[in-house]
Design an enzyme around this catalytic site. Structure first.
Site, short mmCIF file in Angstrom:
data_model
loop_
_atom_site.label_atom_id
_atom_site.label_comp_id
_atom_site.label_asym_id
_atom_site.label_seq_id
_atom_site.Cartn_x
_atom_site.Cartn_y
_atom_site.Cartn_z
NE ARG A 174 74.62 45.98 33.61
CZ ARG A 174 74.52 45.56 34.88
NH1 ARG A 174 73.36 45.14 35.34
NH2 ARG A 174 75.56 45.57 35.68
CG HIS A 200 80.12 43.03 35.51
ND1 HIS A 200 80.08 44.40 35.29
CD2 HIS A 200 79.24 42.79 36.51
CE1 HIS A 200 79.21 44.94 36.12
NE2 HIS A 200 78.69 43.99 36.87
CD GLN A 221 80.61 43.47 41.12
OE1 GLN A 221 79.55 43.98 40.77
NE2 GLN A 221 81.03 43.50 42.37
CG ASP A 252 77.40 36.04 38.76
OD1 ASP A 252 76.40 36.52 39.33
OD2 ASP A 252 77.74 36.35 37.60
CB CYS A 311 78.94 40.55 41.14
SG CYS A 311 77.89 39.38 40.26
NE ARG A 339 80.24 47.83 40.18
CZ ARG A 339 79.21 47.44 39.44
NH1 ARG A 339 78.42 46.48 39.86
NH2 ARG A 339 78.97 47.98 38.25
N1 NVA Z 1 76.49 37.19 35.48
C1 NVA Z 1 75.47 38.10 35.90
C2 NVA Z 1 76.06 39.30 36.57
C3 NVA Z 1 75.05 40.29 37.08
C4 NVA Z 1 75.69 41.49 37.72
C5 NVA Z 1 74.65 38.52 34.69
O1 NVA Z 1 75.24 38.78 33.64
O2 NVA Z 1 73.42 38.56 34.79
N1 CP Z 2 76.64 43.60 40.29
C1 CP Z 2 75.92 44.35 39.45
O1 CP Z 2 76.39 44.72 38.37
O2 CP Z 2 74.68 44.66 39.89
P1 CP Z 2 73.51 45.34 39.05
O3 CP Z 2 73.07 44.34 38.01
O4 CP Z 2 72.45 45.64 40.05
O5 CP Z 2 74.04 46.59 38.39
#
Ligand code: NVA
Ligand code: CP
Length: 300
Positions: A104, A131, A134, A219, A259, A287
């Protein structure tokens, strides 16, 4: 031989994605019934997190354990990545020690470089642009509740962000129509939209986007890394909160997804996300099952 990576959903064919969803449903039943499924015995997953996570971290780690393997959590604070060791070197070293690498991070290009230098599968656990993990869970959740998503209309409300981009890829692979409602300046990547113009439409208000929709997804308005823009974004996204009133414009049986983590009173009202029939908790649980199916697909 180059390994199979999972950097975006487009690393799968439509059929492979459907197979992974079906397998995720099977694995969910095995777990529920307490039937052992140690299909990744002795396999090790390295998990590199350069951004925070609850769901992704726990689901990958629990999933590896349930399948007889193990996972190692790596953060930039405690590894040489945080002291400037190139991702190319990290990829070459980790892939001599583990069976898959999950990462990530911020720039999508970084994960592409990691994949180029890795001799084991690299899994995108979220970048600024995509992502895909997800979406495995979101699509599994839809299929479990409503059957095939093919030919349906899905509405994305809010920022044209990493999640929205993955919804665009899902629309292409699973053949559904995606309507994106976002304020000007927050459109998804124009190249991605242009490449999928037969199934993606951008509109400027949720009211325009919702009629006929079987799935409504949103989101946060400020993603990880955009904290400085939060105040401006709160203003720019006024009118884009998914409320019960807005949901009533969608199909009677429309599902709401998020998500998570969610901000009640911003992108979604509490009565929508906390409704007794809300599927977001199951979506989060999926997930675990969907990523176990993905790991099996990539490693077995
Ligand atoms: N769009 C959000 C998704 C978190 C799971 C982010 O990138 O922070
Ligand atoms: N939806 C998601 O990816 O959650 P986290 O940021 O908690 O991993």
């Amino acid at each position: 031989m180059k390994p199979r990576h999972f950097l975006t959903l487009l690393d799968l064919s439509g059929q492979e994605l459907k197979d992974i969803i079906d397998r995720a449903c099977e694995l969910k039943i095995l777990l529920d019934q307490g039937i052992p499924h140690e299909l990744l015995r002795n396999k090790v997953l390295a998990m590199v997190f350069e951004k925070s996570s609850t769901r992704t971290r726990v689901s990958f780690e629990a999933g590896m354990n349930q399948m007889g393997g193990s996972a190692i959590f790596l953060s930039p604070q405690d590894t040489q990545l945080g002291r400037g060791e190139p991702v190319e070197d990290t990829a070459r070293v980790l892939s001599r020690m583990v069976d898959a690498i999950m990462i990530r991070t911020f720039e999508h290009e970084k994960i592409e470089r990691m994949a180029d230098y890795s001799s084991v599968p690299v899994i995108n656990a979220l970048t600024d642009d995509y992502h895909p993990c997800q979406l495995l869970a979101d699509m599994q959740t839809f299929v479990q509740h409503r059957g095939s998503i093919q030919g349906k209309t899905v509405t994305w409300i809010g920022d044209g962000n990493n999640m929205c981009h993955s919804y665009i890829n899902a629309a292409r692979l699973l053949d559904f129509e995606l309507i994106v409602a976002c304020p000007p300046g927050y459109d998804p990547n124009p190249e991605l939209v242009a490449a999928n113009k037969d199934r993606v439409k951008i509109v400027r208000s949720p009211e325009q986007a919702l009629p006929g929709s079987s799935l409504v997804s949103t989101d946060v308005w400020a993603s990880m890394g955009q904290e400085d823009e939060r105040v401006r974004r709160m203003k720019d996204f006024e009118g884009f909160e998914v409320t019960l009133e807005l949901m009533s414009l969608a199909d009677e049986n429309a599902l709401f997804m998020h998500c998570l983590p969610a901000h009640r009173g911003e992108e979604v009202s509490a009565d929508v996300i906390d409704a007794p029939d809300s599927v977001v908790w199951e979506q989060a649980e999926n997930r675990l099952h969907a990523q176990k199916a993905l790991l099996e697909f990539l490693l077995c």
